[in-house]
Motif scaffolding. Structure first.
Motif, short mmCIF file in Angstrom:
data_model
loop_
_atom_site.label_atom_id
_atom_site.label_comp_id
_atom_site.label_asym_id
_atom_site.label_seq_id
_atom_site.Cartn_x
_atom_site.Cartn_y
_atom_site.Cartn_z
N ILE A 35 55.13 108.68 57.07
CA ILE A 35 55.87 107.51 56.59
C ILE A 35 57.29 107.51 57.17
N SER A 38 57.17 106.80 60.84
CA SER A 38 56.82 105.40 61.07
C SER A 38 58.00 104.49 60.78
N TYR A 39 58.76 104.79 59.75
CA TYR A 39 59.93 103.98 59.43
C TYR A 39 61.02 104.14 60.50
N TYR A 42 59.79 102.06 63.47
CA TYR A 42 59.95 100.62 63.26
C TYR A 42 61.43 100.23 63.15
N GLY A 43 62.20 101.05 62.44
CA GLY A 43 63.61 100.76 62.25
C GLY A 43 64.43 100.86 63.51
N TRP A 47 66.73 98.11 61.39
CA TRP A 47 66.42 98.82 60.15
C TRP A 47 66.28 97.86 58.97
N LEU A 50 62.82 96.97 57.57
CA LEU A 50 62.06 97.96 56.79
C LEU A 50 61.86 97.50 55.35
N ILE A 53 58.54 95.71 54.92
CA ILE A 53 57.37 96.60 54.85
C ILE A 53 57.30 97.27 53.48
N VAL A 54 58.44 97.72 52.97
CA VAL A 54 58.47 98.38 51.66
C VAL A 54 58.03 97.41 50.56
N THR A 57 54.33 96.70 50.85
CA THR A 57 53.58 97.89 50.42
C THR A 57 53.52 97.99 48.91
N SER A 161 52.19 101.61 57.10
CA SER A 161 53.25 101.78 58.09
C SER A 161 52.87 102.67 59.27
N PHE A 163 52.61 104.36 62.38
CA PHE A 163 53.39 103.85 63.51
C PHE A 163 52.59 103.51 64.77
#
Length: 478
Positions: A35, A38-39, A42-43, A47, A50, A53-54, A57, A161, A163
């Motif tokens: 996680i 992956s963040y 993506y970030g 950022w 994000l 996505i949170v 989720t 998430s 990646f």
């Protein structure tokens, strides 16, 4: 973070080493680490995205939990629609707000009542179309009772998430990928080597083929009024090759990277340009999206059942929605409508499932009939790609008009010999390996080891030699 960047070349080995050597004895720690990785991945773009996505989720996780404890049909429908509205609401706002606003203003102007509304400077979050559909399918499957909701929020967050396939697919179903986060993963050398081989082939398709086609495609499409019909036709063919090399290349890298970490992602492309009709093409192109629309839209609408009117309606809905999914532009809708028109004769004659197996299975060459079908399907697909690539419908029609004249019989003004040779080699390798999951999956195993290694080193050299400054993947804009 781009797969074809120095950043990713540093990021991947670090994540790999920590994943297998620091956290390998604890499944939950492995999932938490994925996680975080992956963040970070993506970030790297922005950022702030994000948070989307949170939120997505958390909403789908808790909706799944509530659906498990709810038996009232109306309340279950409410929870499902809550998930649909939130997920598609995010997608609609970021991707389509300005499109609808501009068309709303134009409609009032056409009716003689001009209005003034201000558009917003909205940045499209990378990959939002992909992870939105991924989480949405989880809620729908739980609602349909095709799977039990998870109680492990860590595993679910890692699933959403993950990646390798977060930004441009494959769009994974929870029924396939989520259970893999519950199980202890053991490093498998042969699978890791296979993953590296698929990553290498994906990079070759993206960097050597797609990015070098892109140079000529951009030049020709942006200055189409200056070129002959033969040059414009070549530009359209180059774009057909570019988008395949670019998108299937991303999928290969994603699937291969997933295998490095002990995950099996679904195949997303199955040599679509060897298809003998448009129905076969759509079974082989962007498989994860095509099957998503089939299972969650086409079949609920009635699919191929019912009267012919309903079947025609369903085909147009599925292709128009697919076109609109790709972007907020009428060019994508025309592209979807064209594919629907291509598909209809096959559906109405019940020939849409004639070609299931790959062409010339266990043979070296296709028959003349098969070759003609492949060429016709490729030309029809390439024609539709002109709308996909053009900035506007007017540009697309002007491009097509530029092709349809006597200058199509002249020698193209742009003739990149080295690229044409690379494309021919690429098509040859794809043809030889068409029965595998990717072209070089089984290629070279009967060769002597030095020759096989030389082949891989040649691919690596070509990737570095033809690299063009970390161009983004086409589907990042979707």
């Amino acid at each position: 973070m781009l797969f074809n960047s120095i950043d990713f070349a540093i990021f991947l080995p670090i994540v790999f080493l920590f994943y297998w050597f620091v956290f390998k004895k604890n499944l939950k720690q492995q999932n938490i680490f994925l996680i975080i990785a992956s963040y970070v991945f993506y970030g790297w773009w922005d950022w702030r995205f994000l948070f989307l996505i949170v939120i997505s989720t958390l909403i789908d996780y808790f909706i799944g939990k509530l659906l498990a404890n709810e038996n009232n049909p109306n309340k279950r429908k409410f929870l499902l629609w809550l998930s649909i509205i939130v997920n598609l609401g995010f997608l609609g706002f970021f991707k389509y707000y300005n499109f609808f606003l501009e068309n709303f203003i134009e409609a009032f102007s056409w009716l003689g009542s001009p209005i003034s509304l201000r558009s917003l400077n909205i940045i499209l979050p990378v990959g939002i179309s992909f992870y939105t559909f991924q989480t949405l399918s989880y809620s729908i499957d739980v609602y349909r009772k095709k799977m039990k909701p998870t109680n492990d929020i860590i595993a679910f967050a890692a699933f959403v998430s993950f990646f390798p396939q977060l930004v441009a697919g494959p769009i994974e179903r929870a029924t396939n990928l989520l259970p893999q986060f519950y199980k202890n993963r053991v490093f498998n050398y042969s699978k890791a080597v296979d993953g590296l081989r698929q990553i290498l082939w994906g990079l070759f398709k993206k960097v050597v083929i797609a990015d070098n086609c892109a140079y000529y495609v951009n030049t020709i499409f942006e200055n189409h009024e200056d070129y002959s019909g033969s040059t414009l036709f070549l530009g359209a063919v180059f774009f057909a090759i570019q988008i395949y090399g670019d998108f299937s290349g991303y999928s290969d890298i994603a699937i291969g990277t997933g295998r490095l970490f002990g995950f099996k992602l679904k195949q997303n492309f199955a040599f679509p340009y060897f298809s003998r009709d448009i129905a076969e093409f759509w079974r082989r192109w962007h498989i994860s999206l095509s099957t998503w629309f089939r299972d969650y839209l086409y079949i609920p609408l009635g699919g191929s059942r019912g009267a012919k009117k309903q079947q025609i309606r369903n085909v147009f809905i599925i292709f128009l929605v697919s076109g609109f999914w790709h972007g907020a532009n009428w060019t994508f809708i025309i592209w979807g409508a064209l594919n629907a028109l291509y598909f209809l004769p096959l559906l109405l004659s019940n020939k849409n499932r004639t070609h299931i197996e790959i062409v010339a299975t266990n043979k070296n060459w296709p028959s003349i009939n098969e070759l003609l079908r492949i060429l016709i399907t490729f030309i029809l697909t390439t024609f539709a790609w002109i709308f996909f690539r053009s900035e506007s419908i007017t540009d697309a029609f002007n491009y097509i008009i530029g092709i349809i004249n006597w200058s199509i019989f002249t020698i193209p003004q742009i003739r990149p010999t080295d690229l044409l040779i690379l494309i021919l080699i690429f098509i040859g390798i794809e043809w030889i390996g068409r029965q595998g999951k990717y072209a070089i999956e089984n290629l070279g195993f009967t060769w002597k080891r030095p020759i096989r290694l030389l082949f891989y080193y040649m691919l690596i050299i070509l990737v570095f030699w033809f690299s063009r400054n970390d161009q983004e993947f086409i589907y990042f804009q979707f």
